[in-house]
Design a protein around this motif. Structure first.
Motif, PDB file in Angstrom:
ATOM      1  N   MET A  92       0.852  -1.178   0.000  1.00  0.00           N
ATOM      2  CA  MET A  92       0.000   0.000   0.000  1.00  0.00           C
ATOM      3  C   MET A  92       0.896   1.238   0.000  1.00  0.00           C
ATOM      4  SD  MET A  92      -2.943   1.132   2.695  1.00  0.00           S
ATOM      5  CE  MET A  92      -1.951   1.457   4.118  1.00  0.00           C
ATOM      6  N   ASP A  93       0.654   2.157  -0.895  1.00  0.00           N
ATOM      7  CA  ASP A  93       1.408   3.398  -0.983  1.00  0.00           C
ATOM      8  C   ASP A  93       0.651   4.473  -0.211  1.00  0.00           C
ATOM      9  OD1 ASP A  93       2.877   5.618  -1.601  1.00  0.00           O
ATOM     10  OD2 ASP A  93       2.846   5.300  -3.763  1.00  0.00           O
ATOM     11  N   HIS A  94       1.248   4.917   0.898  1.00  0.00           N
ATOM     12  CA  HIS A  94       0.583   5.892   1.761  1.00  0.00           C
ATOM     13  C   HIS A  94       0.370   7.230   1.052  1.00  0.00           C
ATOM     14  CE1 HIS A  94       0.649   3.112   4.965  1.00  0.00           C
ATOM     15  NE2 HIS A  94       1.930   3.216   5.249  1.00  0.00           N
ATOM     16  N   TYR A  95       1.297   7.594   0.188  1.00  0.00           N
ATOM     17  CA  TYR A  95       1.147   8.865  -0.534  1.00  0.00           C
ATOM     18  C   TYR A  95      -0.051   8.804  -1.486  1.00  0.00           C
ATOM     19  CZ  TYR A  95       5.747  10.127   1.249  1.00  0.00           C
ATOM     20  OH  TYR A  95       6.795  10.425   2.068  1.00  0.00           O
ATOM     21  N   LYS A  96      -0.192   7.681  -2.198  1.00  0.00           N
ATOM     22  CA  LYS A  96      -1.330   7.542  -3.117  1.00  0.00           C
ATOM     23  C   LYS A  96      -2.642   7.468  -2.349  1.00  0.00           C
ATOM     24  CE  LYS A  96       0.987   5.296  -6.981  1.00  0.00           C
ATOM     25  NZ  LYS A  96       1.114   4.055  -7.757  1.00  0.00           N
ATOM     26  N   THR A  97      -2.612   6.836  -1.185  1.00  0.00           N
ATOM     27  CA  THR A  97      -3.825   6.715  -0.377  1.00  0.00           C
ATOM     28  C   THR A  97      -4.386   8.089  -0.039  1.00  0.00           C
ATOM     29  OG1 THR A  97      -3.053   4.647   0.579  1.00  0.00           O
ATOM     30  CG2 THR A  97      -4.775   5.801   1.777  1.00  0.00           C
ATOM     31  N   LEU A  98      -3.501   9.010   0.307  1.00  0.00           N
ATOM     32  CA  LEU A  98      -3.947  10.366   0.663  1.00  0.00           C
ATOM     33  C   LEU A  98      -3.942  11.311  -0.531  1.00  0.00           C
ATOM     34  CD1 LEU A  98      -2.177  10.818   4.123  1.00  0.00           C
ATOM     35  CD2 LEU A  98      -4.551  10.221   3.672  1.00  0.00           C
ATOM     36  N   GLY A  99      -3.499  10.826  -1.687  1.00  0.00           N
ATOM     37  CA  GLY A  99      -3.482  11.662  -2.887  1.00  0.00           C
ATOM     38  C   GLY A  99      -2.414  12.732  -2.826  1.00  0.00           C
ATOM     39  N   LEU A 100      -1.239  12.384  -2.343  1.00  0.00           N
ATOM     40  CA  LEU A 100      -0.150  13.344  -2.158  1.00  0.00           C
ATOM     41  C   LEU A 100       1.065  12.970  -2.989  1.00  0.00           C
ATOM     42  CD1 LEU A 100      -0.303  13.534   1.732  1.00  0.00           C
ATOM     43  CD2 LEU A 100      -1.021  15.309   0.153  1.00  0.00           C
ATOM     44  N   SER A 101       1.938  13.948  -3.155  1.00  0.00           N
ATOM     45  CA  SER A 101       3.231  13.664  -3.763  1.00  0.00           C
ATOM     46  C   SER A 101       4.222  13.333  -2.643  1.00  0.00           C
ATOM     47  CB  SER A 101       3.725  14.873  -4.566  1.00  0.00           C
ATOM     48  OG  SER A 101       3.943  15.967  -3.692  1.00  0.00           O
ATOM     49  N   CYS A 102       5.365  12.809  -3.023  1.00  0.00           N
ATOM     50  CA  CYS A 102       6.352  12.366  -2.029  1.00  0.00           C
ATOM     51  C   CYS A 102       6.957  13.513  -1.233  1.00  0.00           C
ATOM     52  CB  CYS A 102       7.472  11.600  -2.722  1.00  0.00           C
ATOM     53  SG  CYS A 102       6.887  10.116  -3.542  1.00  0.00           S
ATOM     54  N   ASP A 103       6.883  14.724  -1.747  1.00  0.00           N
ATOM     55  CA  ASP A 103       7.491  15.855  -1.042  1.00  0.00           C
ATOM     56  C   ASP A 103       6.442  16.716  -0.326  1.00  0.00           C
ATOM     57  OD1 ASP A 103       6.319  16.740  -3.345  1.00  0.00           O
ATOM     58  OD2 ASP A 103       7.972  18.057  -3.942  1.00  0.00           O
ATOM     59  N   ALA A 104       5.332  16.101   0.051  1.00  0.00           N
ATOM     60  CA  ALA A 104       4.245  16.838   0.712  1.00  0.00           C
ATOM     61  C   ALA A 104       4.682  17.317   2.097  1.00  0.00           C
ATOM     62  CB  ALA A 104       3.015  15.949   0.837  1.00  0.00           C
ATOM     63  N   THR A 105       4.206  18.477   2.469  1.00  0.00           N
ATOM     64  CA  THR A 105       4.512  19.028   3.796  1.00  0.00           C
ATOM     65  C   THR A 105       3.525  18.458   4.818  1.00  0.00           C
ATOM     66  OG1 THR A 105       3.018  20.907   3.522  1.00  0.00           O
ATOM     67  CG2 THR A 105       5.305  21.189   2.744  1.00  0.00           C
ATOM     68  N   LYS A 106       3.836  18.697   6.094  1.00  0.00           N
ATOM     69  CA  LYS A 106       2.946  18.216   7.150  1.00  0.00           C
ATOM     70  C   LYS A 106       1.565  18.847   7.034  1.00  0.00           C
ATOM     71  CE  LYS A 106       5.941  16.611  10.774  1.00  0.00           C
ATOM     72  NZ  LYS A 106       6.102  16.474  12.199  1.00  0.00           N
ATOM     73  N   GLU A 107       1.512  20.092   6.658  1.00  0.00           N
ATOM     74  CA  GLU A 107       0.216  20.758   6.508  1.00  0.00           C
ATOM     75  C   GLU A 107      -0.592  20.129   5.382  1.00  0.00           C
ATOM     76  OE1 GLU A 107      -2.808  22.927   7.659  1.00  0.00           O
ATOM     77  OE2 GLU A 107      -0.895  22.900   8.724  1.00  0.00           O
ATOM     78  N   GLU A 108       0.059  19.813   4.263  1.00  0.00           N
ATOM     79  CA  GLU A 108      -0.623  19.150   3.156  1.00  0.00           C
ATOM     80  C   GLU A 108      -1.117  17.758   3.567  1.00  0.00           C
ATOM     81  OE1 GLU A 108       1.683  21.097  -0.701  1.00  0.00           O
ATOM     82  OE2 GLU A 108       2.532  19.325   0.277  1.00  0.00           O
ATOM     83  N   ILE A 109      -0.318  17.070   4.382  1.00  0.00           N
ATOM     84  CA  ILE A 109      -0.714  15.738   4.878  1.00  0.00           C
ATOM     85  C   ILE A 109      -1.960  15.855   5.745  1.00  0.00           C
ATOM     86  CG2 ILE A 109      -0.008  13.813   6.357  1.00  0.00           C
ATOM     87  CD1 ILE A 109       2.902  14.361   5.376  1.00  0.00           C
TER      88      ILE A 109
END
Length: 178
Positions: free
Chosen positions: A1-18
């Protein structure tokens, strides 16, 4: 499971974006929002909510995220082979150096032993009860064996078991002849 894809984020996402992405997923998939949905839709929503929660838990914590990124990039850990449980509960640990101390929990060492699973089992109540019952059974067996042997020697001094069986057979044959 890719956690970034699960949340719809890129690998360089900030904590606020997360945080924002998790809130969006939580709002969309929270089980309370799907109480009147069909069973399959409710199960799908619960599954997505659990995945999003797990992804958030890993990505929001810097050490877990670093470990996850290291595993995700294929770097793994030096000296430890990856087992079937390699993606669970091992984010944020330092690199292991092989079997024994320093091995990363959740990984199989070169001997194929999962030390953290073994330690958890050996410190569980179930293991303690199994050891207690096994030792009670063993002690009972030894006690019965020694008691039986002592009683035999007290009642049949000088006779072996074979001699006693012969005398019993002789007495039976004598009774049958009469």
């Amino acid at each position: 499971m890719d956690h970034y894809k699960t949340l719809g984020l890129s690998c360089d996402a900030t904590k606020e974006e997360i945080k924002v992405a998790f809130r969006r997923c939580a709002f969309e998939f929270h089980p309370d929002r799907h109480t009147h949905s069909t069973d399959s839709a409710r199960e799908l929503a619960v599954s997505q909510f659990k995945k999003a929660s797990e992804a958030y838990g890993v990505l929001i914590d810097d050490s877990k995220r670093a470990g996850y990124d290291r595993i995700r990039s294929g770097g793994g850990f030096r000296g430890v082979s990856r087992g079937p449980y390699s993606n669970y509960n091992n984010y944020g640990y330092s690199a292991g150096t092989g079997a024994g101390a320093g091995a990363v929990p959740g990984y199989r060492t070169s001997a194929g032993i999962q030390w953290d699973v073994m330690f958890r089992y050996m410190t569980s109540r179930r293991f303690a009860l199994n050891v207690f019952y096994a030792s009670a059974f063993l002690c009972g067996t030894i006690l019965i064996e020694t008691t039986g042997k002592s009683l035999w020697e007290m009642n049949n001094s000088g006779k072996s078991f074979e001699d006693a069986m012969e005398s019993i057979e002789t007495v039976k044959s004598q009774k049958d002849d009469q």
